[in-house]
Enzyme design. Structure first.
Site, mmCIF file in Angstrom:
data_model
loop_
_atom_site.group_PDB
_atom_site.id
_atom_site.type_symbol
_atom_site.label_atom_id
_atom_site.label_comp_id
_atom_site.label_asym_id
_atom_site.label_seq_id
_atom_site.Cartn_x
_atom_site.Cartn_y
_atom_site.Cartn_z
ATOM 1 N N VAL A 182 6.303 -4.561 7.192
ATOM 2 C CA VAL A 182 6.356 -6.006 6.975
ATOM 3 C C VAL A 182 5.296 -6.452 5.978
ATOM 4 O O VAL A 182 5.351 -7.566 5.449
ATOM 5 C CB VAL A 182 6.174 -6.771 8.302
ATOM 6 C CG1 VAL A 182 7.315 -6.488 9.253
ATOM 7 C CG2 VAL A 182 4.834 -6.447 8.953
ATOM 8 N N ALA A 183 4.299 -5.615 5.723
ATOM 9 C CA ALA A 183 3.253 -5.910 4.740
ATOM 10 C C ALA A 183 2.614 -4.598 4.319
ATOM 11 O O ALA A 183 2.536 -3.652 5.098
ATOM 12 C CB ALA A 183 2.204 -6.854 5.318
ATOM 13 N N ASP A 330 -15.239 -9.326 5.012
ATOM 14 C CA ASP A 330 -14.106 -9.271 4.085
ATOM 15 C C ASP A 330 -13.150 -10.428 4.373
ATOM 16 O O ASP A 330 -11.968 -10.223 4.653
ATOM 17 C CB ASP A 330 -13.382 -7.922 4.234
ATOM 18 C CG ASP A 330 -12.314 -7.714 3.160
ATOM 19 O OD1 ASP A 330 -12.445 -8.307 2.071
ATOM 20 O OD2 ASP A 330 -11.352 -6.971 3.415
#
Length: 683
Positions: A182-183, A330
């Site tokens: 999905v990613a 991050d």
């Protein structure tokens, strides 16, 4: 990075064919994507070499690639020719006067070549893709695609890795799993699945094959380049140490089991903050290359106009940095989601940082001294933070900082931008050999990314202005000896109490309830303000400030008593004669401070300038006249009564401390009167 696209994915599974049975369904084999084929790491590692890349260790990496000179030379040639061609085309565009027409084309080409160069360059691009104030919009749009639109690797390879890492067939682990990711990101890709054992929907992140070798190779090259740049450019900062810090964090990010542990700690520390969602980690299904965590749906925060959630993120970030020191290093836009029920979801806990207590205190002190224009102390803070060498000339640095920051601070704390301050500081940093400690680059980046997201929604947003109330409250209430000493030094300048600084700190700290985590409220009632001040002052956390206030109230009451006595003496004296004036200059200062303290606690806003503004036609007042004027302007009993009405609303513990106040004040007044009598008798 786990990123779920918007609009929401259809409830899983959408198709019964996604259900796995034995033998499992294998999707079609993909051709090798450019991300892998051109990134320069397609070679086999021995078992020893693979072990040497389990964590960042520059000597080991250096030794490994010295045995592979052809791979190193090939990579250098690839990087040089790739960027060389792109810059050559940019120069050609300028020479042919077609820069504007080709601007979008070159932006897309830059994104593609960064993808081809591999994970290290994608991570660097992600770091700058969240700063709309630094990057042109067209480039920003292209680089933002690197946050989640990297070409995925073969699902067959991914499923094999899941089985090898977890030691079970995939259909025994999951009752359902998506046949395609999905990613996909620079370090791995994500599948949606349902745990067979519990039926919970989860995200399964699988590491990209060979990614450690790729990043190790590029880190080696970047580190050598950093050394050359430092020598050629005479940089004050240790650029190689900065690369080491970044690489260490990046290698930790590639350990998915460590990421799961980070997520558990992050959830424990910050998961209870209002409107913050931290997904659950499943360590029993996680290894160094496979991570299973709770499935979260939502939209990227940068894609929705929700400044409130940005402020929630800023508040959470300052909690991370200044409360516990364990922070998300991050926080690019792809790692923030706005869930469909309006919460801020944090994703990707691979790159975390630890902010040591002495550095946390130093950072807060620097913000405090900056806002209060105490540039002499700010120079010392820079030494504490490692930005300046201890041998730096403090006097010259103080003058330079005054020149740099004076105008910015004059606009008020709510208008201060981290970006503006950094830009103004550039020349001074070089002149006085400022250094950028490795830890500092991660801290500043974590704040800069959030400010970048906020600027995309509101160009006038200022992180420091939004968070200074929280910093002020932290400084007023923290038990750290370092912060207490700093607060004492700030409030007493050359032995004189700076009531204006206390007023500023208290006023700003009371914005904590509305500036962050709650939407701003205009026109705060003075009674509410008084209640907040009293509630804070008479808590255990407010003990240090309470001690300062008691000391100053005692001085003020003592001066008030002397002024009252002088007033009676003046009235009863013979016409044409002057009564004896027992008020000293220190007593006058104490009386003015007393007036401002009473005004602060009664909800008024007393100001010394307002007192002097009512002098006779601009003429200088005698000490006795000035004392009379201050006494005249003290709040009346009617204005002070609201304070008494608030007392029953305070917590029981605060009421008990308040009842002890008269006894404490009497004791201090007796001590001052006794000391003054002895002094006048013998001096």
């Amino acid at each position: 990075m786990i990123l779920l696209p918007a609009p929401p994915i259809v409830s899983f599974p959408a198709n019964p064919t996604l259900l796995l049975s034995s033998p499992p369904y294998w999707p079609r084999r993909r051709e090798t994507p450019p991300f892998t084929s051109k990134s320069g790491y397609l070679f086999n590692l021995s078992a020893d070499e693979a072990d040497s890349l389990s964590e960042y260790n520059f000597p080991r990496i250096d030794a490994m690639y010295k045995k592979k000179p052809l791979i190193l030379l090939r990579r250098l040639a690839q990087i040089g020719t790739t960027f060389g061609v792109w810059f050559g085309l940019r120069l050609a565009d300028e020479a042919l006067d077609r820069s504007e027409q080709m601007f979008k084309v070159r932006a897309a080409e830059l994104r593609k070549l960064l993808v081809e160069l591999g994970p290290a360059y994608v991570k660097i691009a992600q770091a700058v893709s969240s700063r709309p104030d630094l990057i042109p919009p067209i480039y920003l749009d292209e680089l933002s695609l690197l946050q989640d639109q990297i070409t995925p690797f073969s699902t067959e390879v991914a499923f094999n890795m899941i089985e090898d890492e977890l030691g079970l067939p995939i259909d025994e682990l999951f009752s359902e799993i998506s046949p395609e990711p999905v990613a996909a990101a620079s370090l791995g890709q994500v599948y949606q699945a349902r745990l067979r054992r519990s039926g919970e929907v989860v995200a399964v992140k699988v590491q990209r094959p060979g990614v450690r070798a790729a990043i190790a190779l590029d880190t080696l090259i970047l580190r050598y380049l950093a050394g050359l740049i430092k020598k050629a450019g005479r940089f004050n900062s240790d650029l190689q140490a900065v690369v080491d810090e970044w690489a260490t964090s990046l290698f930790k990010e590639m350990d998915y089991l460590k990421e799961a542990q980070n997520g558990i700690k992050f959830r424990k520390l910050y998961g209870s903050i209002k409107d913050v969602l931290v997904p659950k980690m499943y360590t029993e299904y996680s290894t160094s290359k496979v991570l299973v965590m709770e499935w979260v749906e939502g939209q990227k925060l940068a894609e929705v106009n929700d400044l409130y959630l940005v402020e929630v993120g800023v508040y959470c970030s300052f909690n991370q940095l200044l409360e516990y020191g364990f922070y998300h290093a991050d926080p690019h836009p792809g790692n923030f989601l706005r869930t469909y029920d309006g919460q801020l979801a944090y994703l990707d806990f691979g790159m975390m940082g630890d902010f040591r207590p002495e550095l946390r205190d130093g950072f807060m002190e620097a913000c405090l001294h900056l806002v209060n224009r105490d540039f002499k102390s700010l120079a010392k803070d820079f030494v504490t933070l490692g930005l300046l060498p201890p041998t730096a000339e403090k006097g010259a640095v103080t003058k330079a900082l005054t020149d740099v920051f004076q105008d910015a601070i004059a606009r008020g704390v709510r208008n201060i931008s981290f970006g503006d301050l950094s830009g103004d500081l550039g020349k001074t940093m070089y002149q006085f050999k400022f250094r950028i400690p490795p830890y500092f680059s991660l801290v500043i980046r974590s704040l800069a990314v959030l400010e970048g997201i906020a600027i995309g929604i509101n160009p006038n947003y200022k992180v420091l202005g939004s968070t200074y109330p929280w910093i002020a409250r932290k400084i007023l209430t923290d038990s750290s000896p370092q912060l207490k000493s700093s607060l004492q030094s700030l409030l007493y300048e050359e032995g004189v109490f700076r009531i204006d600084r206390l007023e500023s700190l208290v006023t700003e700290s009371l914005r904590t309830e509305t500036a962050l985590v709650q939407k701003p409220v205009e026109g705060t009632d003075s009674k509410i303000v008084m209640k907040q001040i009293l509630a804070f002052t008479f808590t255990e956390q407010g003990s240090f400030v309470r001690e300062i206030l008691l000391r100053e109230f005692a001085k003020g009451l003592d001066a008030f008593g002397l002024a009252t006595l002088d007033s009676f003496t003046s009235v009863s004296s013979f016409s044409g004669s002057r009564a004896f004036n027992s008020l000293t200059e220190e007593d006058m200062t104490n009386l003015t401070t007393f007036y401002r303290l009473i005004s602060l606690f009664s909800g008024m806003r007393g100001d010394e300038a307002q007192v002097k503004a009512t002098s006779k036609n601009g003429e200088a007042l005698t000490p006795q006249d000035e004392a009379s004027l201050v006494m005249y302007q003290l709040p009346s009993a009617e204005e002070i009564l609201p304070i008494l009405s608030i007392i029953p609303e305070l917590p029981q513990e605060s009421q008990q401390r308040l009842l002890q106040l008269p006894g404490d004040l009497v004791g201090r007044l007796v001590s001052r009167a006794f000391a003054r009598t002895i002094r006048r008798m013998f001096l």
